[in-house]
Enzyme design. Structure first.
Site, PDB file in Angstrom:
ATOM      1  N   ASP A   9       0.846  -1.296  -0.096  1.00  0.00           N
ATOM      2  CA  ASP A   9       0.100   0.046   0.115  1.00  0.00           C
ATOM      3  C   ASP A   9       0.811   1.275   0.146  1.00  0.00           C
ATOM      4  OD1 ASP A   9      -2.753   1.199   2.437  1.00  0.00           O
ATOM      5  OD2 ASP A   9      -1.640   2.125   0.614  1.00  0.00           O
ATOM      6  N   ILE A  10       0.910   2.004  -0.907  1.00  0.00           N
ATOM      7  CA  ILE A  10       1.646   3.155  -1.342  1.00  0.00           C
ATOM      8  C   ILE A  10       1.402   4.227  -0.007  1.00  0.00           C
ATOM      9  CG2 ILE A  10       0.013   4.648  -2.579  1.00  0.00           C
ATOM     10  CD1 ILE A  10       2.377   5.241  -4.424  1.00  0.00           C
ATOM     11  N   ASN A  23      -7.059  12.226 -10.987  1.00  0.00           N
ATOM     12  CA  ASN A  23      -7.964  12.533 -12.252  1.00  0.00           C
ATOM     13  C   ASN A  23      -7.849  14.137 -12.438  1.00  0.00           C
ATOM     14  OD1 ASN A  23     -10.099  14.054 -10.800  1.00  0.00           O
ATOM     15  ND2 ASN A  23     -10.699  11.984 -10.048  1.00  0.00           N
ATOM     16  N   GLY A  31      -9.712   4.064  -5.901  1.00  0.00           N
ATOM     17  CA  GLY A  31      -8.485   3.481  -6.286  1.00  0.00           C
ATOM     18  C   GLY A  31      -7.361   4.100  -5.499  1.00  0.00           C
ATOM     19  N   VAL A  32      -6.129   4.083  -6.026  1.00  0.00           N
ATOM     20  CA  VAL A  32      -5.176   4.847  -4.945  1.00  0.00           C
ATOM     21  C   VAL A  32      -5.555   6.305  -4.775  1.00  0.00           C
ATOM     22  CG1 VAL A  32      -3.633   5.506  -6.902  1.00  0.00           C
ATOM     23  CG2 VAL A  32      -2.468   4.976  -4.936  1.00  0.00           C
ATOM     24  N   ASP A  33      -6.095   7.101  -5.619  1.00  0.00           N
ATOM     25  CA  ASP A  33      -6.560   8.399  -5.489  1.00  0.00           C
ATOM     26  C   ASP A  33      -7.254   8.502  -4.117  1.00  0.00           C
ATOM     27  OD1 ASP A  33      -8.182  10.860  -7.547  1.00  0.00           O
ATOM     28  OD2 ASP A  33      -6.822  11.019  -5.813  1.00  0.00           O
ATOM     29  N   THR A 117      -3.492   2.082 -14.911  1.00  0.00           N
ATOM     30  CA  THR A 117      -3.367   0.537 -14.973  1.00  0.00           C
ATOM     31  C   THR A 117      -4.726   0.087 -14.394  1.00  0.00           C
ATOM     32  OG1 THR A 117      -2.013  -0.267 -13.144  1.00  0.00           O
ATOM     33  CG2 THR A 117      -1.224   0.382 -15.585  1.00  0.00           C
ATOM     34  N   GLY A 118      -5.422   0.887 -13.721  1.00  0.00           N
ATOM     35  CA  GLY A 118      -6.702   0.452 -12.887  1.00  0.00           C
ATOM     36  C   GLY A 118      -7.986   0.830 -13.727  1.00  0.00           C
ATOM     37  N   VAL A 119      -8.612   1.784 -12.981  1.00  0.00           N
ATOM     38  CA  VAL A 119      -9.928   2.174 -13.734  1.00  0.00           C
ATOM     39  C   VAL A 119      -9.900   2.695 -14.979  1.00  0.00           C
ATOM     40  CG1 VAL A 119     -11.436   4.139 -13.593  1.00  0.00           C
ATOM     41  CG2 VAL A 119     -11.022   3.028 -11.699  1.00  0.00           C
TER      42      VAL A 119
HETATM   43  N1  APR Z   1      -1.399   1.686  -2.926  1.00  0.00           N
HETATM   44  C1  APR Z   1      -0.771   1.379  -4.378  1.00  0.00           C
HETATM   45  N2  APR Z   1      -1.405   0.951  -5.404  1.00  0.00           N
HETATM   46  C2  APR Z   1      -2.800   1.180  -5.404  1.00  0.00           C
HETATM   47  C3  APR Z   1      -3.572   1.422  -4.162  1.00  0.00           C
HETATM   48  C4  APR Z   1      -2.790   1.639  -2.881  1.00  0.00           C
HETATM   49  N3  APR Z   1      -3.283   1.789  -1.801  1.00  0.00           N
HETATM   50  N4  APR Z   1      -4.756   1.318  -4.498  1.00  0.00           N
HETATM   51  C5  APR Z   1      -4.818   1.108  -5.813  1.00  0.00           C
HETATM   52  N5  APR Z   1      -3.531   0.967  -6.224  1.00  0.00           N
HETATM   53  C6  APR Z   1      -3.377   0.599  -7.697  1.00  0.00           C
HETATM   54  C7  APR Z   1      -4.355  -0.172  -8.617  1.00  0.00           C
HETATM   55  O1  APR Z   1      -4.498  -1.461  -8.137  1.00  0.00           O
HETATM   56  C8  APR Z   1      -3.753   0.225  -9.783  1.00  0.00           C
HETATM   57  O2  APR Z   1      -2.689  -1.083 -10.234  1.00  0.00           O
HETATM   58  O3  APR Z   1      -3.256   1.595  -8.146  1.00  0.00           O
HETATM   59  C9  APR Z   1      -3.058   1.427  -9.963  1.00  0.00           C
HETATM   60  C10 APR Z   1      -3.993   2.318 -10.451  1.00  0.00           C
HETATM   61  O4  APR Z   1      -5.165   2.228 -10.321  1.00  0.00           O
HETATM   62  P1  APR Z   1      -6.399   3.419 -10.098  1.00  0.00           P
HETATM   63  O5  APR Z   1      -6.277   3.985  -8.807  1.00  0.00           O
HETATM   64  O6  APR Z   1      -7.738   2.849 -10.556  1.00  0.00           O
HETATM   65  O7  APR Z   1      -5.945   4.852 -10.857  1.00  0.00           O
HETATM   66  P2  APR Z   1      -5.896   4.901 -12.735  1.00  0.00           P
HETATM   67  O8  APR Z   1      -6.262   3.616 -13.545  1.00  0.00           O
HETATM   68  O9  APR Z   1      -4.859   5.882 -12.893  1.00  0.00           O
HETATM   69  O10 APR Z   1      -7.424   5.758 -12.912  1.00  0.00           O
HETATM   70  C11 APR Z   1      -7.489   6.892 -11.885  1.00  0.00           C
HETATM   71  O11 APR Z   1      -9.387   6.304 -10.656  1.00  0.00           O
HETATM   72  O12 APR Z   1      -9.618   6.599  -8.623  1.00  0.00           O
HETATM   73  C12 APR Z   1      -9.615   7.207  -9.696  1.00  0.00           C
HETATM   74  O13 APR Z   1      -9.710   9.439  -9.206  1.00  0.00           O
HETATM   75  C13 APR Z   1      -9.147   8.591  -9.721  1.00  0.00           C
HETATM   76  O14 APR Z   1     -10.444   9.225 -11.672  1.00  0.00           O
HETATM   77  C14 APR Z   1      -9.142   8.593 -11.558  1.00  0.00           C
HETATM   78  C15 APR Z   1      -9.122   7.269 -11.810  1.00  0.00           C
END
Ligand code: APR
Length: 175
Positions: A9-10, A23, A31-33, A117-119
């Site tokens: 967890d970052i 975003n 997500g991480v945000d 790489t997530g959302v």
């Molecule tokens: N620590 C490290 N990495 C994390 C954590 C955490 N606590 N939580 C999630 N991640 C990882 C996810 O598993 C993924 O591999 O961060 C990576 C990026 O995923 P997202 O958080 O979905 O970000 P992204 O794909 O860039 O989409 C951004 O999602 O959360 C919203 O506000 C954000 O609209 C923006 C969009």
């Protein structure tokens, strides 16, 4: 330049800067945000409001507030469409602009999540190759030698990180 990959967890990392996959509103999300905003506390949102948003590929820096990290660098990654809308270049700019701010603020340790790489559905292996290439190119060109941690939140991401590290001949300290 020392780059390692680490699974966890970052928000727990005591580094000079953690990077937030934000975003363009910079007003938080999932997500991480969401994790970073929850851990940092409400003051982070107040600090982010002052920027009135941030374009994809750009980066903004705030204090870390309740986080163990000194700073948070917020960078909106590109949403993956089909690879024909400059997604690769925009993702590279996220890393370049984050490193530029980190260097300006004297950061000696920086942790990146797997931006987009997530959302945002950016293909993970391609995103990781872009990240490693951009980090190496920037640090070499800018004479910047921080400790860099690529943070995987899940085992699959960690596996891809390790495969790309091997591909690039980077020493995988996780062995
Ligand atoms: N620590 C490290 N990495 C994390 C954590 C955490 N606590 N939580 C999630 N991640 C990882 C996810 O598993 C993924 O591999 O961060 C990576 C990026 O995923 P997202 O958080 O979905 O970000 P992204 O794909 O860039 O989409 C951004 O999602 O959360 C919203 O506000 C954000 O609209 C923006 C969009």
């Amino acid at each position: 330049m020392d780059v390692i990959c680490w699974q966890g967890d970052i928000t727990t990392l005591k580094v000079d800067a953690i990077v937030n996959a934000a975003n363009t509103s910079l007003l938080g999300g999932g997500g991480v945000d969401g994790a970073i905003h929850r851990a940092a506390g409400g003051a982070l949102l107040e600090a982010c409001k002052k920027f009135n948003g941030c374009a994809t590929g750009e980066a903004r820096i705030t204090p870390g507030f309740n986080l163990p990290a000194r700073y948070v660098i917020h960078t909106p990654g590109p949403i993956w469409k089909d690879g024909k809308h400059h997604e690769q270049e925009l993702l590279s700019q996220c890393y370049q602009n984050s490193l530029k701010l980190a260097q300006e603020y004297g950061c000696e340790s920086i942790a990146f999540p797997a931006i987009s790489t997530g959302v945002y559905h950016f293909p993970l292996k391609l995103a990781t190759e872009i990240a490693v290439n951009t980090i190496q190119d920037y640090c070499l060109a800018s004479d910047y030698d921080p400790q860099i941690i690529l943070v995987a939140f899940d085992a699959n991401t960690q596996q891809v990180y390790q495969a790309v590290f091997n591909q690039f001949g980077l020493d995988d300290k996780n062995k």
